[in-house]
Write a protein that holds these residues in place. Structure first.
Motif, short mmCIF file in Angstrom:
data_model
loop_
_atom_site.label_atom_id
_atom_site.label_comp_id
_atom_site.label_asym_id
_atom_site.label_seq_id
_atom_site.Cartn_x
_atom_site.Cartn_y
_atom_site.Cartn_z
N ARG A 220 0.81 -1.22 0.00
CA ARG A 220 0.00 0.00 0.00
C ARG A 220 0.84 1.26 0.00
NH1 ARG A 220 -5.33 -1.36 3.75
NH2 ARG A 220 -5.87 -3.25 2.62
N GLU A 221 2.08 1.14 0.48
CA GLU A 221 2.94 2.32 0.52
C GLU A 221 3.30 2.79 -0.89
OE1 GLU A 221 3.83 -0.69 1.05
OE2 GLU A 221 5.62 -1.03 -0.16
N ARG A 222 3.04 1.93 -1.89
CA ARG A 222 3.33 2.32 -3.27
C ARG A 222 2.15 3.01 -3.94
NH1 ARG A 222 5.96 -3.31 -5.54
NH2 ARG A 222 7.76 -3.37 -4.14
N ALA A 223 1.01 3.02 -3.28
CA ALA A 223 -0.18 3.61 -3.90
C ALA A 223 -0.20 5.12 -3.75
CB ALA A 223 -1.44 3.01 -3.27
N SER A 224 -0.73 5.80 -4.74
CA SER A 224 -0.90 7.25 -4.69
C SER A 224 -2.25 7.61 -5.27
CB SER A 224 0.21 7.96 -5.47
OG SER A 224 -0.09 9.34 -5.60
N TYR A 225 -2.88 8.61 -4.66
CA TYR A 225 -4.17 9.10 -5.15
C TYR A 225 -4.06 10.56 -5.58
CZ TYR A 225 -5.31 4.81 -2.83
OH TYR A 225 -5.30 3.49 -2.45
N ASP A 226 -2.82 11.02 -5.68
CA ASP A 226 -2.55 12.42 -6.02
C ASP A 226 -2.88 12.67 -7.50
OD1 ASP A 226 -0.77 14.92 -4.94
OD2 ASP A 226 -0.46 14.55 -7.09
#
Lengths: 239, 239
Positions: free
Chosen positions: A35-41
Motif C-alpha cells: 500500500r505504501e506504493r499507492a498514490s491518489y494524487d
C-alpha cells in the motif's frame, strides 16, 4: 505488479493534501499489498497518464473478462477512447440499457522503468508506474466534445500532430465512436529504487542493482508515397 | 488496437498450416474488425509472448472488470504468473469452488513498434503486436512445477539470471502463489507498415510515415550495498 517484494504492506499513506488534489480511495483502489506504493494524487496520476498513449481496457463480456490494448487521451479529469463504431467494446458501451448507456470498464496504463535484480530470486522486482481507473465508459455524442476528443487522441501520441493533418470529414466522423471515462475512482502505483535484499544475502556474490528501461523513438521513416522533399516537422524531431 | 484504420475488415485468413501449428479460433478470439491482422500461429504467438515480460491480467471481481499489470513467463504451451499469496487475484484463483479452483482471466501482452502518421487524422494508427489469452488461471501446487515456473519468471525478464541468484527458500516459497494459464484460446494481432492514406489525400502537404518505437535498456546501476568490485555479468551487458 503483483510480483513478490521485500517491502511489507503498510497502511496507505495518509492524504496530507487538500481533498481536491487527490482522488478519494475506495475499496477498489486500495491495494491489498504494498500500500505504501499507492498514490491518489491527481498530479501524479495525470503525469503517468500523459506519458503514455496505449492503455489496456478491461470489460466483461458474457460474464468473462476481456482486455484489449487501445489508445487513450486525457483532457482534464476525463479520458477519451475511440474506435470503429463496429468494434465490440464501443458497440457495447453504446447499447441502450434501462438508463444511460455505458460499459463498466477498468482502464490500466503501465510504464516499466527498470528491472530490479536482487541477490535472491524472491526479491527480484520491476520499477514501474501504473494507473488504474475504474468507471463506466459512455458514448460521446456532442459534436464539439467529439472533436476535442479526437484531436486529443492524435495529439496525445504526437503532440502538435492534430493541427498538421486533415481533420476527420463527416463520413469518417460517422464511422468513429468516442467514449469518455471520468477520472473519479483512480489510483497510481509506483515502485522506484534498488533491490531490497535480506541482510543475510548481502554477502552473496551475485551482481545486484537496476537495469533502466525506457521507450526509445527511432528515425522517422517516410511513407513510400511521400514526396521526397517533404520536411520532417519539428514536433517529430523533438520526440 | 481499436483505433480507426484504413484496412477494411475482411474475412479471417484461412489457416493453411496443419492444425497443430495453430490455435483453433473461437468466438472470443476472432476480432470483429481488422481480421486480416489476426494470427493463430503458435510460433507467432510464442515470439510475441517471449519478447515481453509484463502482461495486463483481467479478471472479474464483484461483477466488474479489473486489469492489473503483472509479470508472466511462457514454458511450452503454458503461461505462469506469480505473486504474494495475499494478493487479490492469486487468492481468488486459489479459492476452492464446487470443482477445481481457478479464476477466469484474459491475459494480454502488447508491444508498440511504431507511430503511424497519415495525412488524415482518421488514418493515424499504431504498429503493434499483441497477444490475447482467454482461459482459467489455476494454482500450481506441485513443487517441481512451482520451481520451474519461478525460475522461468526470473529468466523471462533477464535470461540467465535464475542461475545467478539465490533460489527461494522454504519461507519464501510458502509466501508465493504460482498460477498457470494454458495456451488454448489464443490469438495474436499485428499491424505493420506505413500509413494507408486515401488517394485524394496524397497531395496534402503533411509529412507522413512511421516513427519507430522500441524498448531501450540503460547502463546497469549497481545497488548501493553492492561491493564495488562486483563485475557486471555478461547476460546483462547482452540485454
Amino acid at each position: 505488479m503483483t510480483a513478490p517484494d521485500a517491502a511489507a504492506a503498510t497502511a496507505a499513506t495518509a492524504a496530507t493534501t487538500a481533498p481536491d488534489t487527490t482522488y478519494p480511495p475506495t475499496d477498489r483502489t486500495v491495494p491489498t499489498r504494498s500500500r505504501e506504493r499507492a498514490s491518489y494524487d491527481r498530479e501524479v496520476v495525470h503525469a503517468i497518464l500523459d506519458e503514455g498513449y496505449v492503455c489496456h481496457l478491461g470489460f466483461v463480456r458474457d460474464g468473462a473478462p476481456v482486455v484489449l490494448p487501445t489508445l487513450y487521451a486525457r483532457v482534464g479529469e476525463r479520458l477519451y477512447l475511440h474506435g470503429s463504431t463496429g468494434a465490440r467494446p464501443l458497440r457495447m458501451a453504446g447499447r441502450a440499457g434501462t438508463e444511460e448507456p455505458g460499459l463498466p470498464v477498468c482502464l490500466t496504463v503501465t510504464h516499466v522503468d527498470g528491472l530490479v535484480l536482487a541477490r535472491s530470486a524472491f526479491h527480484h522486482s520491476i520499477n514501474y508506474r501504473s494507473v488504474v481507473v475504474h468507471g463506466t465508459a459512455r458514448p460521446v455524442t456532442d459534436p464539439a466534445e467529439r472533436t476535442t476528443a479526437l484531436d486529443a487522441l492524435v495529439d496525445h501520441v504526437v503532440p502538435g500532430r492534430a493541427a498538421d493533418s486533415r481533420p476527420a470529414n463527416a463520413k469518417e466522423l460517422a464511422a468513429t465512436a468516442v467514449l469518455r471515462l471520468d477520472l473519479e475512482e483512480v489510483s497510481a502505483k509506483i515502485r522506484t529504487g534498488g533491490p531490497n535484499d535480506d541482510a543475510e544475502d548481502l554477502g552473496l556474490p551475485h551482481w545486484s542493482g537496476v537495469i533502466p528501461v525506457a521507450r526509445a523513438y527511432g528515425t522517422p521513416v517516410p511513407a513510400d508515397d511521400l514526396a521526397p522533399d517533404t520536411p520532417v516537422p519539428a514536433y517529430l524531431t523533438r520526440l
